[in-house]
Design an enzyme around this catalytic site. Structure first.
Site, short mmCIF file in Angstrom:
data_model
loop_
_atom_site.label_atom_id
_atom_site.label_comp_id
_atom_site.label_asym_id
_atom_site.label_seq_id
_atom_site.Cartn_x
_atom_site.Cartn_y
_atom_site.Cartn_z
N CYS A 19 0.87 -1.18 0.00
CA CYS A 19 0.00 0.00 0.00
C CYS A 19 0.90 1.23 0.00
O CYS A 19 2.09 1.12 -0.29
CB CYS A 19 -0.98 -0.01 1.18
N ASN A 22 2.50 1.44 4.23
CA ASN A 22 2.76 0.17 4.92
C ASN A 22 2.46 0.27 6.41
O ASN A 22 3.16 -0.32 7.24
CB ASN A 22 4.20 -0.30 4.66
N CYS A 24 -1.32 0.70 7.32
CA CYS A 24 -2.75 0.37 7.48
C CYS A 24 -3.13 -0.87 6.67
O CYS A 24 -3.32 -1.95 7.23
CB CYS A 24 -3.64 1.53 7.05
N ARG A 25 -3.24 -0.70 5.37
CA ARG A 25 -3.81 -1.76 4.53
C ARG A 25 -2.87 -2.94 4.30
O ARG A 25 -3.28 -4.10 4.46
CB ARG A 25 -4.25 -1.18 3.18
N SER A 26 -1.63 -2.69 3.88
CA SER A 26 -0.76 -3.82 3.55
C SER A 26 -0.35 -4.65 4.76
O SER A 26 -0.32 -5.88 4.67
CB SER A 26 0.44 -3.39 2.71
N ASP A 136 -8.25 3.64 1.36
CA ASP A 136 -7.29 3.95 2.41
C ASP A 136 -8.07 4.53 3.59
O ASP A 136 -8.66 5.60 3.49
CB ASP A 136 -6.26 4.96 1.91
#
Length: 171
Positions: A19, A22, A24-26, A136
């Site tokens: 993301c 690095n 939150c999402r990934s 995001d």
């Protein structure tokens, strides 16, 4: 002479989730996928990591809101942020990005440095129709993190099924 069964060769599949920062999402996708792989009993067949396209958060822990949401679902998010490197495109089999901008950034890096990694958006495997981007949640509230958790869980599960089916088919 003993009659021994042939050894089963297990190929390691290397997956990197990416993301922007690095945090939150990934890292969430890494943790969810790792959890699903463990539940299926195939952890010996995967190497799983995450990275960001930017250098904004290098060394930072995952966002506390992301870790709290994951914890409510029985998943532990850990690690520290790092930026994707050209070598990642050579060592990972799959680079799984969260949105169109991440895809463009990784494709640009791949064009500059080469590599054989297959680059995909995670939501290519989302069984629900709609946007192909994982939103995001960084600037939003708890609902955004919950939405991302649900997207990541169902998309990762379908991606894992895809990989296991491909391995069974000899792909």
């Amino acid at each position: 002479r003993r009659n021994t069964p042939p050894h089963r060769i297990i190929c390691m599949t290397r997956v990197l989730f990416v993301c922007l920062g690095n945090i939150c999402r990934s890292p969430l996708a890494e943790a969810v996928f790792r959890h699903q792989v463990r539940e299926r009993g195939v952890e010996d067949r995967f190497e799983i990591d995450s990275a960001g396209t930017s250098n904004y958060h290098i060394g930072d822990p995952p966002d506390r809101r992301s870790t709290a949401t994951a914890k409510q679902h029985g998943i532990t998010v850990a690690g520290s942020a790092r930026q994707i490197r050209i070598e990642d495109l050579r060592t990972f089999d799959y680079i799984i990005v969260m949105d169109a901008q991440n895809l463009a950034d990784v494709e640009r890096l791949k064009a500059a440095g080469g590599g054989t990694a297959k680059v995909h958006r995670l939501r290519e495997w989302d069984p629900q129709t709609g946007s192909r981007d994982v939103p995001d949640p960084y600037y939003g509230g708890a609902d955004g993190f919950e939405e991302v958790q649900a997207i990541v869980e169902r998309s990762s599960a379908a991606f894992l099924e895809h990989l296991i089916a491909g391995a069974a088919d000899g792909v």
